[in-house]
Design a protein around this motif. Structure first.
Motif, mmCIF file in Angstrom:
data_model
loop_
_atom_site.group_PDB
_atom_site.id
_atom_site.type_symbol
_atom_site.label_atom_id
_atom_site.label_comp_id
_atom_site.label_asym_id
_atom_site.label_seq_id
_atom_site.Cartn_x
_atom_site.Cartn_y
_atom_site.Cartn_z
ATOM 1 N N SER A 1 32.684 10.862 13.328
ATOM 2 C CA SER A 1 32.118 10.382 12.066
ATOM 3 C C SER A 1 30.615 10.601 12.013
ATOM 4 O O SER A 1 30.044 10.785 10.930
ATOM 5 C CB SER A 1 32.429 8.887 11.878
ATOM 6 N N ARG B 1 30.498 14.777 11.570
ATOM 7 C CA ARG B 1 31.104 15.441 10.409
ATOM 8 C C ARG B 1 31.388 14.423 9.311
ATOM 9 O O ARG B 1 31.388 13.212 9.549
ATOM 10 C CB ARG B 1 32.425 16.115 10.801
ATOM 11 N N GLU B 2 31.677 14.943 8.133
ATOM 12 C CA GLU B 2 32.133 14.076 7.058
ATOM 13 C C GLU B 2 33.563 13.637 7.345
ATOM 14 O O GLU B 2 34.320 14.332 8.038
ATOM 15 C CB GLU B 2 32.036 14.791 5.711
ATOM 16 N N TRP B 3 33.942 12.500 6.772
ATOM 17 C CA TRP B 3 35.240 11.882 7.069
ATOM 18 C C TRP B 3 36.405 12.825 6.789
ATOM 19 O O TRP B 3 37.373 12.877 7.552
ATOM 20 C CB TRP B 3 35.380 10.603 6.242
ATOM 21 N N ASP C 1 36.429 15.988 6.963
ATOM 22 C CA ASP C 1 36.325 17.248 7.695
ATOM 23 C C ASP C 1 36.956 17.205 9.081
ATOM 24 O O ASP C 1 36.856 18.180 9.834
ATOM 25 C CB ASP C 1 34.851 17.675 7.833
ATOM 26 N N GLY D 1 28.105 7.550 7.857
ATOM 27 C CA GLY D 1 28.962 8.595 7.308
ATOM 28 C C GLY D 1 30.247 8.033 6.726
ATOM 29 O O GLY D 1 30.720 8.487 5.675
ATOM 30 N N GLU E 1 29.581 6.416 3.324
ATOM 31 C CA GLU E 1 29.409 7.407 2.263
ATOM 32 C C GLU E 1 30.755 7.873 1.735
ATOM 33 O O GLU E 1 30.925 8.091 0.531
ATOM 34 C CB GLU E 1 28.597 8.594 2.797
ATOM 35 N N HIS E 2 31.725 8.018 2.630
ATOM 36 C CA HIS E 2 33.081 8.387 2.191
ATOM 37 C C HIS E 2 33.731 7.247 1.407
ATOM 38 O O HIS E 2 34.384 7.493 0.381
ATOM 39 C CB HIS E 2 33.942 8.734 3.400
#
Length: 253
Positions: free
Chosen positions: A39, A42-44, A46, A122, A125-126
């Protein structure tokens, strides 16, 4: 007679007793750590279950036995933070006001979360982009906040308990937004935000309590009316059906 010093005679010192070996992390702990690392990188959306399993060094079968989804791993992380905070007994604030005790417990929670700050940022943000994940995570945080209040000696019960807890969850989210951007080691901005949110919360809780007292007579009256209606239905005589033979006799007349 002098006892020769081991260092002067070239002898070796006795071996120190081996330190207690730390237990190997469990499969669940390895999965939690792996997910938080990914996390942060990378973005969740991804990375998936296979990525987490590979990073944790576990099979997908072991992953499935431990957690059913990435969201469930987040819930496991929250429970682990709960355990860290709840295991830290602090008697120094026992005589302080409830607000001060809550402040201390929530700051201890932030301290426990600090190693995972980037990963949590992160994830949040998701969550803001995904209502379903937000709803699921809201329930997890709500349960955590219930235990945080209990650790501070504040048990939330009564008709307005759910609203009070939900208010704290929303306030906690606003504190996290400040915490993510607070790079100061003293966390001055974060502490100011938490203090501000707790002040607002005190006002909001007082208003809820006033409202609860205001509607309490109406609630009691409503329950009394429902009970009276239920008792009336229970006492209402049942109409005995007329036998078919009697109906036929009446027609014949």
């Amino acid at each position: 007679m002098m006892i020769p010093d081991a260092r002067s005679t070239g002898g070796s010192e006795p071996d120190a007793p081996p330190a207690a070996a730390r237990p190997a992390p469990s499969v669940k702990d390895r999965i939690i750590e792996a997910l938080m690392e990914l996390s942060a990188e990378r973005e969740w959306d991804d990375f998936g279950l296979t990525d987490v399993a590979t990073r944790a060094g576990v099979s997908l079968s072991e992953f499935r036995d431990a957690f059913p989804s990435k969201g469930a791993v987040l819930a496991g992380f929250a429970r682990r933070i709960d355990h860290v905070v709840l295991g830290q007994e602090n008697q120094t604030l026992a005589d302080e006001a409830p607000r001060e005790r809550v402040f201390d417990v929530l700051m201890r929670r932030l301290d426990a979360m600090a190693p995972y700050k980037l990963g949590l940022q992160g994830i949040m943000e998701h969550v803001r982009r995904d209502p379903l994940t937000a709803a699921a995570l809201n329930g997890v945080v709500l349960n955590s906040m219930r235990f945080m209040l209990a650790a501070a000696g504040v048990d939330v019960e009564g008709n307005m308990a759910a609203l009070k807890l939900q208010g704290l969850v929303l306030a906690w989210g606003r504190v996290l937004d400040v915490w993510f951007e607070d790079d100061d080691a003293g966390q001055a901005r974060t502490m100011a935000a938490l203090d501000r949110e707790l002040s607002r919360g005190e006002t909001w809780v007082a208003r809820l309590d006033d409202f609860d007292r205001l509607v309490s007579p109406l609630r009691i009256m409503g329950r009394a009316m429902m009970d009276a209606r239920r008792r009336s239905r229970e006492r209402k005589p049942t109409v005995k059906p007329v036998p078919t033979d009697d109906l036929d006799a009446g027609i014949a007349l």
